[in-house]
Design a protein around this motif. Structure first.
Motif, PDB file in Angstrom:
ATOM      1  N   PHE A 175      52.356   2.161 -92.489  1.00 49.30           N
ATOM      2  CA  PHE A 175      52.855   2.342 -91.128  1.00 49.30           C
ATOM      3  C   PHE A 175      54.178   1.609 -90.956  1.00 49.30           C
ATOM      4  O   PHE A 175      55.145   2.156 -90.404  1.00 49.30           O
ATOM      5  CB  PHE A 175      51.825   1.829 -90.110  1.00 49.30           C
ATOM      6  N   GLU A 176      54.221   0.358 -91.415  1.00 46.54           N
ATOM      7  CA  GLU A 176      55.422  -0.463 -91.232  1.00 46.54           C
ATOM      8  C   GLU A 176      56.632   0.130 -91.944  1.00 46.54           C
ATOM      9  O   GLU A 176      57.740   0.130 -91.398  1.00 46.54           O
ATOM     10  CB  GLU A 176      55.154  -1.892 -91.722  1.00 46.54           C
ATOM     11  N   GLN A 177      56.431   0.619 -93.165  1.00 47.21           N
ATOM     12  CA  GLN A 177      57.535   1.236 -93.905  1.00 47.21           C
ATOM     13  C   GLN A 177      58.047   2.478 -93.174  1.00 47.21           C
ATOM     14  O   GLN A 177      59.255   2.668 -93.027  1.00 47.21           O
ATOM     15  CB  GLN A 177      57.085   1.637 -95.307  1.00 47.21           C
ATOM     16  N   ALA A 178      57.118   3.315 -92.737  1.00 49.14           N
ATOM     17  CA  ALA A 178      57.502   4.546 -92.043  1.00 49.14           C
ATOM     18  C   ALA A 178      58.222   4.235 -90.742  1.00 49.14           C
ATOM     19  O   ALA A 178      59.214   4.889 -90.404  1.00 49.14           O
ATOM     20  CB  ALA A 178      56.266   5.416 -91.792  1.00 49.14           C
ATOM     21  N   MET A 179      57.747   3.238 -90.005  1.00 44.30           N
ATOM     22  CA  MET A 179      58.387   2.883 -88.740  1.00 44.30           C
ATOM     23  C   MET A 179      59.801   2.352 -88.970  1.00 44.30           C
ATOM     24  O   MET A 179      60.730   2.737 -88.248  1.00 44.30           O
ATOM     25  CB  MET A 179      57.544   1.842 -87.999  1.00 44.30           C
ATOM     26  N   ARG A 180      59.973   1.502 -89.973  1.00 44.08           N
ATOM     27  CA  ARG A 180      61.317   0.987 -90.270  1.00 44.08           C
ATOM     28  C   ARG A 180      62.279   2.113 -90.610  1.00 44.08           C
ATOM     29  O   ARG A 180      63.409   2.160 -90.118  1.00 44.08           O
ATOM     30  CB  ARG A 180      61.267  -0.025 -91.417  1.00 44.08           C
ATOM     31  N   GLU A 181      61.832   3.016 -91.467  1.00 46.31           N
ATOM     32  CA  GLU A 181      62.716   4.112 -91.857  1.00 46.31           C
ATOM     33  C   GLU A 181      62.975   5.051 -90.679  1.00 46.31           C
ATOM     34  O   GLU A 181      64.090   5.545 -90.503  1.00 46.31           O
ATOM     35  CB  GLU A 181      62.157   4.892 -93.040  1.00 46.31           C
ATOM     36  N   LEU A 182      61.967   5.286 -89.852  1.00 52.36           N
ATOM     37  CA  LEU A 182      62.159   6.130 -88.670  1.00 52.36           C
ATOM     38  C   LEU A 182      63.209   5.521 -87.746  1.00 52.36           C
ATOM     39  O   LEU A 182      64.071   6.233 -87.217  1.00 52.36           O
ATOM     40  CB  LEU A 182      60.834   6.319 -87.927  1.00 52.36           C
ATOM     41  N   GLU A 183      63.173   4.216 -87.563  1.00 48.77           N
ATOM     42  CA  GLU A 183      64.183   3.548 -86.735  1.00 48.77           C
ATOM     43  C   GLU A 183      65.580   3.744 -87.322  1.00 48.77           C
ATOM     44  O   GLU A 183      66.546   3.985 -86.584  1.00 48.77           O
ATOM     45  CB  GLU A 183      63.856   2.064 -86.605  1.00 48.77           C
ATOM     46  N   THR A 184      65.689   3.673 -88.629  1.00 44.05           N
ATOM     47  CA  THR A 184      66.979   3.887 -89.293  1.00 44.05           C
ATOM     48  C   THR A 184      67.466   5.314 -89.075  1.00 44.05           C
ATOM     49  O   THR A 184      68.644   5.546 -88.772  1.00 44.05           O
ATOM     50  CB  THR A 184      66.854   3.592 -90.806  1.00 44.05           C
ATOM     51  N   VAL A 185      66.559   6.274 -89.218  1.00 42.06           N
ATOM     52  CA  VAL A 185      66.908   7.688 -89.019  1.00 42.06           C
ATOM     53  C   VAL A 185      67.395   7.909 -87.590  1.00 42.06           C
ATOM     54  O   VAL A 185      68.425   8.547 -87.361  1.00 42.06           O
ATOM     55  CB  VAL A 185      65.701   8.590 -89.350  1.00 42.06           C
ATOM     56  N   VAL A 186      66.657   7.381 -86.624  1.00 44.77           N
ATOM     57  CA  VAL A 186      67.043   7.548 -85.215  1.00 44.77           C
ATOM     58  C   VAL A 186      68.419   6.928 -84.968  1.00 44.77           C
ATOM     59  O   VAL A 186      69.277   7.539 -84.301  1.00 44.77           O
ATOM     60  CB  VAL A 186      65.976   6.944 -84.282  1.00 44.77           C
ATOM     61  N   ASP A 187      68.646   5.736 -85.501  1.00 46.73           N
ATOM     62  CA  ASP A 187      69.957   5.089 -85.327  1.00 46.73           C
ATOM     63  C   ASP A 187      71.080   5.956 -85.890  1.00 46.73           C
ATOM     64  O   ASP A 187      72.127   6.118 -85.249  1.00 46.73           O
ATOM     65  CB  ASP A 187      69.981   3.717 -86.008  1.00 46.73           C
ATOM     66  N   GLN A 188      70.871   6.502 -87.072  1.00 44.22           N
ATOM     67  CA  GLN A 188      71.901   7.341 -87.686  1.00 44.22           C
ATOM     68  C   GLN A 188      72.164   8.591 -86.852  1.00 44.22           C
ATOM     69  O   GLN A 188      73.321   8.978 -86.653  1.00 44.22           O
ATOM     70  CB  GLN A 188      71.490   7.734 -89.109  1.00 44.22           C
TER      71      GLN A 188
END
Length: 81
Positions: A12-25
């Motif tokens: 969950f934590e890995q997916a959430m971190r990457e999702l935040e990065t995707v949204v920022d981009q």
């Protein structure tokens, strides 16, 4: 930056971190159209992974049945009161 890790293997934590990065981009808007589409698709997979993991955790927590002193004594159906 997205990783090459398959989404279904992420915590969950890995997916959430990457999702935040995707949204920022995507919010910055400085990504080419093709890359934006790929990011959006990856983001959708990451969002679903996070939702699935949260649901699984909620079901585990909801299934714990406590006695009067607060000790776990078993499980109960998710919709039980």
């Amino acid at each position: 930056m997205t990783t090459e890790t398959p989404v279904e293997q992420m915590s969950f934590e890995q997916a959430m971190r990457e999702l935040e990065t995707v949204v920022d981009q995507l919010e910055r808007g400085d990504v080419a159209l093709d890359a934006s589409i790929a990011l959006y698709e990856r983001g959708a997979l990451l969002k679903k992974r996070c939702e699935d993991e949260l649901k699984r955790a909620e079901e585990k927590v909801a299934a714990i049945k406590l006695d009067g002193s607060g000790a776990a004594i078993g499980t109960q159906p998710l919709d039980a009161g």
